[in-house]
Design a protein around this motif. Structure first.
Motif, PDB file in Angstrom:
ATOM      1  N   ARG A   1     -23.991 -89.806 -51.242  1.00 52.82           N
ATOM      2  CA  ARG A   1     -22.598 -89.914 -51.701  1.00 52.82           C
ATOM      3  C   ARG A   1     -21.635 -89.744 -50.517  1.00 52.82           C
ATOM      4  NH1 ARG A   1     -19.098 -89.418 -56.036  1.00 52.82           N
ATOM      5  NH2 ARG A   1     -20.788 -89.468 -57.584  1.00 52.82           N
ATOM      6  N   MET A   2     -21.937 -88.800 -49.637  1.00 53.72           N
ATOM      7  CA  MET A   2     -21.089 -88.578 -48.471  1.00 53.72           C
ATOM      8  C   MET A   2     -21.066 -89.811 -47.571  1.00 53.72           C
ATOM      9  SD  MET A   2     -21.983 -84.621 -47.430  1.00 53.72           S
ATOM     10  CE  MET A   2     -20.959 -84.732 -45.965  1.00 53.72           C
ATOM     11  N   VAL A   3     -22.231 -90.448 -47.403  1.00 55.24           N
ATOM     12  CA  VAL A   3     -22.304 -91.654 -46.565  1.00 55.24           C
ATOM     13  C   VAL A   3     -21.460 -92.766 -47.182  1.00 55.24           C
ATOM     14  CG1 VAL A   3     -23.813 -93.485 -45.708  1.00 55.24           C
ATOM     15  CG2 VAL A   3     -24.569 -91.104 -45.605  1.00 55.24           C
ATOM     16  N   VAL A   4     -21.626 -92.985 -48.487  1.00 51.87           N
ATOM     17  CA  VAL A   4     -20.864 -94.048 -49.164  1.00 51.87           C
ATOM     18  C   VAL A   4     -19.371 -93.744 -49.132  1.00 51.87           C
ATOM     19  CG1 VAL A   4     -20.463 -95.204 -51.376  1.00 51.87           C
ATOM     20  CG2 VAL A   4     -22.806 -94.683 -50.658  1.00 51.87           C
ATOM     21  N   ASP A   5     -19.011 -92.488 -49.398  1.00 53.45           N
ATOM     22  CA  ASP A   5     -17.598 -92.099 -49.430  1.00 53.45           C
ATOM     23  C   ASP A   5     -16.928 -92.227 -48.065  1.00 53.45           C
ATOM     24  OD1 ASP A   5     -17.532 -91.574 -52.127  1.00 53.45           O
ATOM     25  OD2 ASP A   5     -17.899 -89.411 -51.906  1.00 53.45           O
ATOM     26  N   SER A   6     -17.725 -92.261 -46.997  1.00 54.57           N
ATOM     27  CA  SER A   6     -17.151 -92.368 -45.654  1.00 54.57           C
ATOM     28  C   SER A   6     -16.674 -93.786 -45.333  1.00 54.57           C
ATOM     29  CB  SER A   6     -18.183 -91.934 -44.606  1.00 54.57           C
ATOM     30  OG  SER A   6     -19.225 -92.899 -44.479  1.00 54.57           O
ATOM     31  N   ALA A   7     -17.032 -94.744 -46.184  1.00 58.76           N
ATOM     32  CA  ALA A   7     -16.681 -96.147 -45.934  1.00 58.76           C
ATOM     33  C   ALA A   7     -15.585 -96.608 -46.886  1.00 58.76           C
ATOM     34  CB  ALA A   7     -17.923 -97.029 -46.105  1.00 58.76           C
ATOM     35  N   ASP A   8     -14.572 -97.274 -46.341  1.00 62.95           N
ATOM     36  CA  ASP A   8     -13.460 -97.757 -47.168  1.00 62.95           C
ATOM     37  C   ASP A   8     -13.867 -98.917 -48.068  1.00 62.95           C
ATOM     38  OD1 ASP A   8     -11.780 -95.905 -45.998  1.00 62.95           O
ATOM     39  OD2 ASP A   8     -11.085 -97.289 -44.438  1.00 62.95           O
ATOM     40  N   ASP A   9     -14.916 -99.644 -47.684  1.00 58.83           N
ATOM     41  CA  ASP A   9     -15.311-100.831 -48.443  1.00 58.83           C
ATOM     42  C   ASP A   9     -16.388-100.542 -49.476  1.00 58.83           C
ATOM     43  OD1 ASP A   9     -17.073-100.288 -46.345  1.00 58.83           O
ATOM     44  OD2 ASP A   9     -17.721-102.367 -46.173  1.00 58.83           O
TER      45      ASP A   9
END
Length: 221
Positions: free
Chosen positions: A21-29
């Motif tokens: 979740r942290m990895v995904v949340d770090s990306a704006d797209d």
């Protein structure tokens, strides 16, 4: 402005789901659409949430990631699946790709590597971690006769042959484009022509062909 791609995270470990979740949340797209803790939950969540991408753990209690992937892809051919696992076991590569997964990546990949793989799978590229490809082919070739040069290789141009080598080493289209100093569209053109000339269906078959023909060896040569 294009809406972020929606990602469903499927893993039986709470800490792993939190990390993803942290990895995904770090990306704006990208944005997290939801989470699932096992294969059956993954199927239900995929049907309810209609995500663009599913991050799928391969080993989960009850229904494993391979079967869950097969059912999700059968129900919605448009959904993309990226399989993540700590188990770099070769038999899972073929099983996951045959089930419909667009990529196979080890969980110890960096956050940036995961984001690159997610975006590649969302674009329709097939992603296989280089270390997984190498170990898969080492085991595969250990059960086969000595690789013999295939006459079909003569059908390829130098550029198409170079693309085949890089695909066999696990590079995705954007990495190949950077390595060859050409555009991604050109890579896709070379890839399509190469597959057609060799009579192959997809990247996975191209990987097997490259090793069987001796064009690429497990030692990287």
């Amino acid at each position: 402005m294009t809406a972020p791609s929606r990602v469903l995270i499927c893993d039986d470990q709470v800490l792993m789901r939190g990390g993803l979740r942290m990895v995904v949340d770090s990306a704006d797209d990208l944005t997290v659409a939801g989470e699932a803790s096992d294969g059956k939950d993954a199927i239900a969540q995929a049907a309810a949430l209609r995500p663009d991408l599913v991050l799928m753990d391969i080993r989960m209690p009850g229904l494993d990631g391979v079967e869950a992937t097969a059912r999700i892809c059968a129900a919605d051919p448009d959904v993309k699946v990226l399989v993540l696992t700590t188990f770099d076991l070769d038999e899972y590569v073929v099983a996951a790709t045959q089930a419909g997964a667009g990529g196979f990546l080890l969980k110890d990949a960096s956050g940036e590597e995961m984001l690159v793989a997610m975006r590649a799978v969302l674009r329709g590229d097939r992603v296989l971690a280089p270390v997984v490809v190498e170990r898969m082919m080492e085991q595969y070739l250990s059960r086969q006769v000595v690789p013999v040069a295939d006459p079909r290789l003569a059908r390829l141009t130098d550029r198409e042959r170079e693309v085949l080598v890089l695909v066999a080493r696990g590079l995705h289209n954007h990495e190949i484009a950077e390595r060859m100093f050409i555009g991604v569209t050109t890579v896709k053109t070379h890839l399509g022509r190469m597959l057609h000339k060799l009579g192959l269906r997809d990247r996975l078959q191209a990987v097997v062909f490259a090793y069987e023909s001796g064009l690429v060896r497990p030692d990287g040569r």
